[in-house]
Every structure is written in structure tokens, then in C-alpha cells.
Write a protein that holds these residues in place. Structure first.
Motif, short mmCIF file in Angstrom:
data_model
loop_
_atom_site.label_atom_id
_atom_site.label_comp_id
_atom_site.label_asym_id
_atom_site.label_seq_id
_atom_site.Cartn_x
_atom_site.Cartn_y
_atom_site.Cartn_z
N TYR A 141 0.83 -1.20 0.00
CA TYR A 141 0.00 0.00 0.00
C TYR A 141 0.87 1.25 0.00
N ASN A 142 0.18 2.38 -0.13
CA ASN A 142 0.88 3.67 -0.16
C ASN A 142 1.85 3.76 -1.33
N ASN A 143 1.54 3.02 -2.37
CA ASN A 143 2.42 2.94 -3.55
C ASN A 143 3.82 2.44 -3.22
N GLU A 190 9.21 3.28 -3.24
CA GLU A 190 7.94 3.93 -3.50
C GLU A 190 7.86 4.41 -4.94
N ALA A 191 6.72 4.23 -5.54
CA ALA A 191 6.48 4.75 -6.89
C ALA A 191 5.62 5.99 -6.74
N ILE A 207 -0.25 -1.10 -4.95
CA ILE A 207 0.47 -1.64 -6.10
C ILE A 207 0.19 -3.13 -6.15
N LEU A 208 -0.70 -3.50 -7.05
CA LEU A 208 -1.09 -4.91 -7.16
C LEU A 208 -0.28 -5.63 -8.22
N HIS A 209 0.16 -4.89 -9.23
CA HIS A 209 0.79 -5.52 -10.39
C HIS A 209 2.21 -5.01 -10.59
N THR A 210 3.13 -5.95 -10.63
CA THR A 210 4.54 -5.60 -10.90
C THR A 210 5.09 -6.63 -11.88
#
Lengths: 445, 285
Positions: free
Chosen positions: A360-362, A378-379, A417-420
Motif C-alpha cells: 500500500y501507499n504505492n 515507492e512509486a 500496487i497490485l501488479h509488478t
């Protein structure tokens, strides 16, 4: 390839997508996938579109090499549909994209929404025919009486045009929502998995699929477990795994029987009784399963952790990495706002030495396996200057918050961020925030 | 939001476990905070299950996980004995005269006492019997209280936790009188997760046949269920033809592993709309 994760210095490379904070629902990124060479990077969104980026390989020998991904092709893969029997809408959201290994000049990928899988051909056109004998420039046929000579059209260069065309549509095989697709190493078949069933398809044949796993109970009232993800083994075309909402992974061998309801192996870690709560089952539900590139391990993601399993050991994982253990005391709130049901994905780097997943929180996390080191990055648009090195982030779980730390209560749970995805050969990663795609690369390339 | 209730005298603030925290295998203290938290979690879960009426098909994985959570809570409440109280309390909630005769029967204190007694299976032991009697007294008292305040819907939800506070011996009490069938009493051990019990309780909140013959015996109240009517598939796909169901009706369709030994048609039925109404009150308050 560069060294272990902790030695890597990740720099910002690019960000794709709208800048404004007001996120259009259709722009929400729902899947990210590199192709087998890493030259192409595909994203799918909630609006049913696929955007493919291509790596510009220029100046590769320069020390400040920066690979840039630019838009290569954009097309509408799926449209919203309406199921008249159930009076329900079928979302056009792209759940998964999987690339086929390249066989010829064209690229192929599978994209799927909840119900239908499509095979897309992406081909380049950089020449066009000119000098038709029988036709005018605009295509109209000339008057036959005016033709006095015979000419063969000549191919002349033109601006590169990338065309995407649907070559196959695989539909009407899933009653429930498709969560996974996986191309077999035989390059002839692929699987599609929904909540209760897994089907096997031949890439050429759209009107038939074979059901290989079916966990639907006769009486739906008895349903307590669903399939959450499935994947083919990268090397053994007879082997597949599927994960469940109860935290188990089953490995199936298709040679054993046509219907793989009986698993060959069952991977399950016994529950820690001291951690038991009403939310134990929910957080044990596996949201993603990925084989390592070498096929010896597989990785699973549940709500709080990433686990690496040795395929030869079923009773427990060989490694467990805590992604955001500080959330364990917040599970009730996360249940209330539904965040506890977020499905995070995970990925391996090219040589299986580092694993990555989002939070969470990018924030996103990388775990370097052999050195047991991890980092939180972080993104964000604030860290988006070209080649800016990302500073490791830290979450303060409790007690005195140090400088530069962020407290758990300040985390933005809407920024997930669910997808990497990790480039198969280089240290280049693609990280999707809600509607932006960030590309980072290792400084030491 | 949960209904107000009398605080238990036995609550020990220092040891109340949070819902998300570790609940060890030992007997959990039925402090009011914990049971209220648990009740709140149960209500939250049921509302989540109910809100699957969107245009798009609901997420089956999420629904299954929530349903399993509801089952867990219900199993624990069954072991604590609080489930039976809640179901009886809701069943006894006031209803218009043209509703279930059975429900009206429950509202009569004397019948309630007899009703609470009759379906009881072989008592486990002398200590058990004593506790059962205590329970009946309290339940009857609760019923009486309810009859008095029949016109006031709020009070029906307000007495839910009241029985919890009345009897100190409750945390040790075994769940017994909720067994409506003729099966032998489930094992007394609290740590036995009895799937049959779960199945029985799941059948508690459902009305299928609105007019059973007026018979004081509680068994007469329970009619056969047609399980396919509340098929989980139907529920979760939000078919519009599905009639409006009260929140606890979902529990019926969530019956877990159908134990073959379990006899059918022995579950308590309650008024659909009444539960819905109560649920709205609980949620709205």
C-alpha cells in the motif's frame, strides 16, 4: 546481470499515464506483463484496452544507458458485454495478459477478461505496395479501356504501422470469473482458470476446451474454497499448479488422468496457532502463484507474506518474506474497507535471485533471497526525476517514529500496487500504481 | 453498530482480546467487549454478503471468504452458547398477527420454557442440566420482557446481549438446546468444532412454510427446507428473481459440509421480513 537486490540502486526511468489525481475508472491498470525477451511490455486496463510499449535499444554501450519504453500499439481488446440470462454485466476489464513465445515476425499475446480469452496478433507494417496497374491511387478501379501496359506493384517503405488483430476468440467456456491464463511450454496449449474450474485449450481451436480441474461441489451451499490462480510449469508441459482461497497449492500432472481433480502434490503450511483469528483464513488466501524461471521453485503471495516453495517439499515453504506485517493488527479495519481482499501479485527476477511484490501507499518490496535482504521502495511522482535514485522507505509499526519513517496510520490504502513485472533478462521493472505505470531500472546496468 | 446491552459483570478489561488478535485454543472469555466486537464482525460480514446486488457479478472468492468467516463466528458462538440465545431472541421478535403462529408461540413465556426444554437431547451430566435450567429461565425472562415491549421494535434488538449479562455461568455452558433434531447431543468438549451443529444453526433463520399448525412443541415450528431454493450460486450471482432475504437467511444457504448423519428438516424457521427489519434497525442505529 547485476548483483543481488540490496546492492542494486533503483532509479526512476519513466512514468506512463495521466498525471492528474482524478483517476478515470477505465484507466485503472489491471495487468502488466513483459514478453519473453523483455523488448515489449504490455498493460491491460479496466476499460478493456491493451497498451504495448517497446524498448528502444539505443546506445546500449554507453555507461548511462537508459532504456526507454515507448508506446508501440494500443488497441481495444475487450468490450463490455451483457449476460442476458443472468441480467448481469460482464466487465471488459483485462484480468491477465500472457505473451506467446515469438515464432515469426509477428508477436502474439493472450488477453482475457472475466469470461473470454482472445489471441491477438501484433504485426508491423513498414512497407506498402504502390503502382497498381488496375487501380487508382485512391483504390478506384481504372477504366479498362485506359490501361495500355502491365505493371507489378512495388513495395515502398512507409512509416511503421503496428496492427493488432484478433486471431482467435475463446469464449463460452467459463461459468465463473477467469482469474488466470498460462501458456504451456509446448507452445500449443494454454490453460484458463476461473474460481472453480481450469480448462485446457489448443491455441488453434476455439470451439472446444477440455476441463482438467473442477472443484465445484454438487451442492453449491457446500462451497468453501475457490481457485485463485493457476500456472503451467515453465519446463514440464504436463505439470501445472493452482492455488486456493484456503492457502493451499495443488500440483497436478496431466499424465495421470484426464481430470486432474486428484493432485499429485499438496503444498500447505500448517497454521501457526498463536496467530489464529477470525481473519486467518482470509489472509491465508493465495492471490498469486508463480514458478521460478528455472522451474525448481514456486512463489505464492498471500495477504501479508510471500512464500517460496521447493517443489519437492510440500509441508512448508523454504522461505517466507513478510511484506507488511504491521498490518496484522489492522486486519479488522482492512476487512471493513475490503482491502483485505486485495489481490497482490508477485514476480521473480530473471535469474530467480530476487522476488518482488507490491503493497500500500504505492510501496513495493523486493526480497533478495540468498542474502536475506529486503528493501521497500515507492512509486510516486515526487521521485520522478530522470535517473533519480529511489530512497528506501520504512514503515514505523509502533512506538517512536523516526525521521523519514511513515507511520502505519498514515498509509494510503487507496494507493495500492497490485501488479509488478520484472524484465526477464535485465534489471528493469515495471510497477503499476492505480493508473500509472512506472518503469525503474538499476543504475549499474 | 451493535445494540446496547447490559455489561457483563465478569468482563475483565485487561484481558479482552481484540478480534483481529490471537485467539488461542483455550477457552475465550466471553467479555462483553469481545462478544460485541464479534457480533459487530458478524453483522458486518452479513451486510457484505448482502451487498452483492450490483450490476456485475459479485466476486465469488470474496463471498466465499466472508461466508467462511461468518461460519467461524457462528461456530464459536455456538460453542459459547450465545448463538442459541441470539436465534431465539430474533425468532421471538414481535411480528404481526398474520405471521407465523409458531413465532407467536415463542412469545408466550410458558411455551417458551416448554419449548426450550423439549428439543433438548440427552443431557450430558448433572452440571449441564443445572446450566440448562438457568439458561431457560433467562431465555424465558427475555421472552417475557419482549412480550411486554412488543410494540417497540428497538427493544427487541436491545435485549440481545441482555441474556449474556444475566448469568455468570454462561461462558462454560454447552450449546445444547439449539439442537432441534433427534440426534444425540454433540460432544461436550468446547474445542470440538461440530460441523453438524453448524449445519443445524445455519438452518435457523429461514422461513419456507409460513403457516405451520399451532403446536406448543418447538419441533412443530421447524419445517423442511428446500436447499436449492437458496442455492449459494443463486445468491451470489444476485439473480433478481431471488426474493428479498433477511441477513440471517443467508446463513441457511451457507450450510457447510452436509454431514450425512444429519437429519433434515429439523431447523428453526423465522420470519424473513422480521429479521430484515431488525437488521435494518441494527444497521441504522
Amino acid at each position: 546481470m547485476a548483483g543481488p537486490g540490496a546492492d542494486m540502486q533503483w532509479c526512476f526511468s519513466q512514468v506512463k499515464g495521466a498525471i492528474d489525481d482524478d483517476v478515470a475508472e477505465a484507466d485503472i491498470i489491471s495487468t502488466v506483463e513483459f514478453n519473453h525477451t523483455g523488448e515489449l511490455l504490455a498493460t491491460g486496463d479496466k476499460g478493456g484496452r491493451v497498451v504495448i510499449f517497446q524498448q528502444e535499444i539505443e546506445n546500449k554501450n554507453l555507461p548511462q544507458f537508459r532504456s526507454e519504453y515507448n508506446v508501440y500499439s494500443t488497441f481495444q481488446s475487450h468490450e463490455p458485454e451483457f449476460d442476458y440470462l443472468k441480467s448481469l454485466e460482464i466487465e471488459e476489464k483485462i484480468n491477465k495478459i500472457r505473451w506467446l513465445p515469438q515464432k515469426n515476425a509477428a508477436q502474439f499475446l493472450l488477453s482475457t477478461n472475466d469470461k473470454t480469452i482472445k489471441l491477438w496478433k501484433i504485426s508491423e507494417r513498414d512497407k506498402r505496395p504502390e503502382g497498381y496497374n488496375l487501380k487508382e491511387e485512391d483504390g478506384r478501379y481504372k477504366d479498362p479501356n485506359s490501361i495500355t501496359a502491365l505493371r507489378v506493384p512495388v513495395l515502398i517503405p512507409m512509416d511503421l504501422m503496428v496492427e493488432a488483430s484478433p486471431r482467435r476468440v475463446f469464449s463460452n467456456a467459463h461459468t465463473y470469473h477467469i482469474n488466470s491464463i498460462s501458456v504451456n511450454s509446448d507452445n500449443e496449449t494454454y490453460l484458463s482458470a476461473d474460481d472453480l474450474r481450469i480448462n485446457l485449450w489448443n491455441l488453434e481451436i476455439t470451439d472446444r476446451s477440455f476441463n482438467i480441474v473442477d472443484i465445484k461441489p454438487t451442492n453449491m451451499e457446500e462451497l468453501t474454497e475457490v481457485i485463485t490462480a493457476a500456472e503451467f510449469h515453465p519446463l514440464h508441459c504436463n505439470t501445472l499448479v493452482y492455488s486456493s482461497s484456503k492457502g493451499t497449492i495443488r500440483l497436478c500432472d496431466m499424465r495421470e488422468s484426464a481430470l486432474c481433480d486428484k493432485h499429485s502434490k499438496l503444498f500447505e503450511e500448517p497454521e501457526d496457532p498463536s496467530n489464529r483469528s477470525f481473519f486467518s483464513e482470509i489472509i491465508s488466501s493465495i492471490s498469486d502463484v508463480k514458478f521460478s524461471h528455472n522451474g525448481r521453485y514456486m512463489m505464492t503471495r498471500d495477504y501479508l507474506s510471500v512464500k517460496v516453495w521447493d517443489l519437492n517439499m510440500e509441508n512448508r515453504p523454504v522461505e517466507t518474506y513478510q511484506v507488511h506485517e504491521y498490518l496484522r493488527s489492522k486486519l479488522c479495519s482492512l476487512y471493513e474497507n475490503d482491502c483485505i481482499f486485495d489481490k497482490f501479485e508477485c514476480c521473480w527476477n530473471g535469474n530467480d535471485s530476487v522476488v518482488m511484490t507490491g503493497s500500500y501507499n504505492n510501496f513495493f518490496r523486493m526480497f533478495e533471497r540468498s542474502q536475506r535482504r529486503d528493501v521497500t521502495l515507492e512509486a510516486s511522482r515526487e521521485n520522478s526525476k530522470p535517473l533519480q535514485v529511489l530512497k528506501p522507505r520504512k514503515v514505523c509499526a509502533g512506538g517512536k517514529r523516526k525521521k523519514d519513517e511513515i507511520s502505519v496510520d498514515s498509509l494510503d490504502f487507496n494507493k495500492k500496487i497490485l501488479h509488478t513485472a520484472w524484465h526477464p533478462q535485465e534489471n528493469i521493472i515495471a510497477v503499476a500504481t492505480t493508473n500509472n505505470l512506472y518503469i525503474f531500472q538499476d543504475k549499474v546496468n | 453498530m451493535f445494540a446496547k446491552g447490559t455489561k457483563r459483570k465478569f468482563s475483565d478489561p485487561g484481558e479482552e482480546p481484540a478480534l483481529g488478535a490471537e485467539l488461542g485454543p483455550v477457552v475465550r472469555p466471553l467479555s462483553s467487549t469481545y462478544s460485541l466486537q464479534r457480533q459487530s464482525l458478524l453483522d458486518m460480514s452479513l451486510i457484505k454478503l448482502q451487498l452483492c446486488h450490483m450490476l456485475v457479478e459479485p466476486n465469488l472468492c470474496r463471498s466465499v471468504l466472508i461466508a467462511n468467516t461468518v461460519r467461524q463466528i457462528q461456530e464459536e458462538m455456538t460453542q459459547d452458547g450465545t448463538w442459541q440465545i441470539m436465534t431465539q431472541a430474533l425468532a421471538a421478535a414481535q411480528c404481526p398477527a398474520d405471521r407465523l403462529v409458531a413465532t407467536e408461540v415463542l412469545c408466550r413465556p410458558s411455551e417458551a420454557l416448554a419449548a426450550a426444554q423439549s428439543p433438548k437431547p440427552l443431557p450430558a451430566g448433572p452440571e449441564e442440566e443445572e446450566e440448562e435450567e438457568e439458561e431457560e429461565v433467562v431465555v424465558a425472562a427475555a421472552m417475557e420482557e419482549d412480550v411486554d415491549s412488543e410494540a417497540n421494535p428497538l427493544s427487541s434488538s436491545s435485549f440481545l446481549p441482555a441474556p449474556f449479562g444475566a448469568e455468570p455461568g454462561w461462558e462454560d455452558e454447552e450449546d445444547d438446546s439449539e439442537d432441534e433434531d433427534s440426534e444425540e447431543c454433540p460432544s461436550d468438549a468446547e474445542d470440538v468444532p461440530d460441523s453438524r451443529r453448524g449445519d443445524q444453526v445455519f438452518g435457523t433463520f429461514e422461513i419456507k412454510h409460513p403457516a405451520p399448525p399451532p403446536d406448543p412443541a418447538l419441533e412443530e415450528l421447524f419445517s423442511d427446507v428446500d436447499p436449492s431454493y437458496y442455492d449459494l450460486d443463486t445468491v451470489l450471482t444476485g439473480m433478481q428473481s431471488t426474493p428479498k432475504m433477511g441477513p440471517y437467511d443467508l446463513l441457511d444457504s451457507l450450510s457447510p459440509h452436509a454431514a450425512p448423519a444429519l437429519s433434515t428438516g429439523t431447523s428453526c424457521r423465522s420470519d424473513l421480513n422480521e429479521l430484515d427489519h431488525i437488521m435494518e434497525i441494527i444497521v441504522g442505529s
